[in-house]
Enzyme design. Structure first.
Site, PDB file in Angstrom:
ATOM      1  CD  GLU A  12      39.819  68.304   6.616  1.00 42.77           C
ATOM      2  OE1 GLU A  12      39.916  69.119   7.525  1.00 42.77           O
ATOM      3  OE2 GLU A  12      38.981  67.384   6.623  1.00 42.77           O
ATOM      4  CG  ASP A 216      40.042  78.336  11.757  1.00 43.79           C
ATOM      5  OD1 ASP A 216      39.534  78.585  12.851  1.00 43.79           O
ATOM      6  OD2 ASP A 216      39.971  77.183  11.229  1.00 43.79           O
TER       7      ASP A 216
END
Ligand code: SAH
Length: 259
Positions: A12, A216
């Protein structure tokens, strides 16, 4: 003013760390704090590791040891609300710990002795992040390339603002995510760190904001979606969002004159 940029996982923050030309590594509590500049602004970037305790510890070190004057959390999250899809971006307005329950002594979700369940994100930083996110999402092909956009179905991603919920659980079943939707109908997305950092920043009186890319849908497919998405997409999104936001801030010398 030193701005802290935090993410839970290496993927990230990788692209962002690669853009810090002069960073110095300072190791505290097993974490690497990268002190340097981005877009001319003094920043300290760090991986908190995953979960609320890891994130709260990292935030405390940022505030006490590095005198961070604002903390922005970036990374990925699972979409909960119906229209929050993979590739969308959520900018938190409020943050709540969905696994905190000291009832009946305190109302469910309330952090004992604070009187708060929902901790507010800083409005000015969040407004600026949302504006940058809209620009970034308008050109996903430019950012990621045609193939990634097609593979992940990122043709028309959206920016959402609202409640972000955090807990020490990777939500990866339809049963779990629908239970969360029932209990907290206005929750946009779920992750594992943001509300903990919001609580720490609240106690220190330091502004906090969170911007998360949806990796997700927190359902039975979450694990497969998650792994691929984080490695291909998340890092570049985080860089574009944070870099774009820092570029909107006045240069540090002008900030000093203003205070
Ligand atoms: N490394 C593990 C899982 C990481 S935990 C794996 O590969 O499966 C997930 C991380 O992403 C946390 O830092 C959390 O903040 C965020 N996240 C993304 N989707 C999530 C979900 N569905 N539930 C909880 N956290 C999620």
């Amino acid at each position: 003013m030193t701005i802290a940029i935090v993410a839970a996982m290496h993927e990230e923050l990788a692209a962002l760390l690669a853009q810090m030309p002069d960073e110095q590594r300072v190791r505290v509590a097993g974490r690497d704090f990268w002190v340097g500049h981005l877009q001319g602004q003094p920043v300290v970037a760090v991986l908190s590791r995953i979960g609320k305790v890891a994130a709260a510890l990292t935030a405390t070190v940022l505030l006490e040891r590095f005198q961070a004057q604002a903390i922005v959390f970036t990374g990925v999250a699972g979409g909960l609300a119906p229209g929050v899809r993979v590739g969308d971006v959520v900018v938190a307005t409020r943050l709540l710990q969905h696994d905190l329950d000291a009832s009946p002594i305190f109302p469910k979700y309330e952090v004992p002795l604070t009187g708060h369940a929902r901790f507010a994100a800083d409005t000015a930083i969040s407004d600026a992040l949302a504006a940058v996110a809209a620009g970034v999402l308008a050109d996903t092909v430019g950012l990621l390339g045609q193939k990634a956009v097609e593979d992940f179905g990122l043709a028309a991603p959206a920016v959402h603002r609202g409640l972000l919920v955090s807990g020490d659980r990777f939500v990866s079943s339809a049963a779990e995510s629908s239970a969360l939707r029932n209990d907290l109908p206005d929750a946009l997305a779920v992750e594992m760190e943001g509300a903990a950092v919001a609580q720490v920043c609240h106690d220190f009186g330091v502004p906090f904001a969170a911007v998360r890319t949806i990796s997700d849908r927190a359902d039975d497919a979450a694990h497969g979606d998650f792994t691929r998405f984080v490695s291909v997409v998340a890092s570049r999104y985080s860089l574009a969002l944070i870099d774009g936001w820092l570029a909107t801030l006045p240069p540090p010398d002008e900030q000093d004159e203003a205070t």
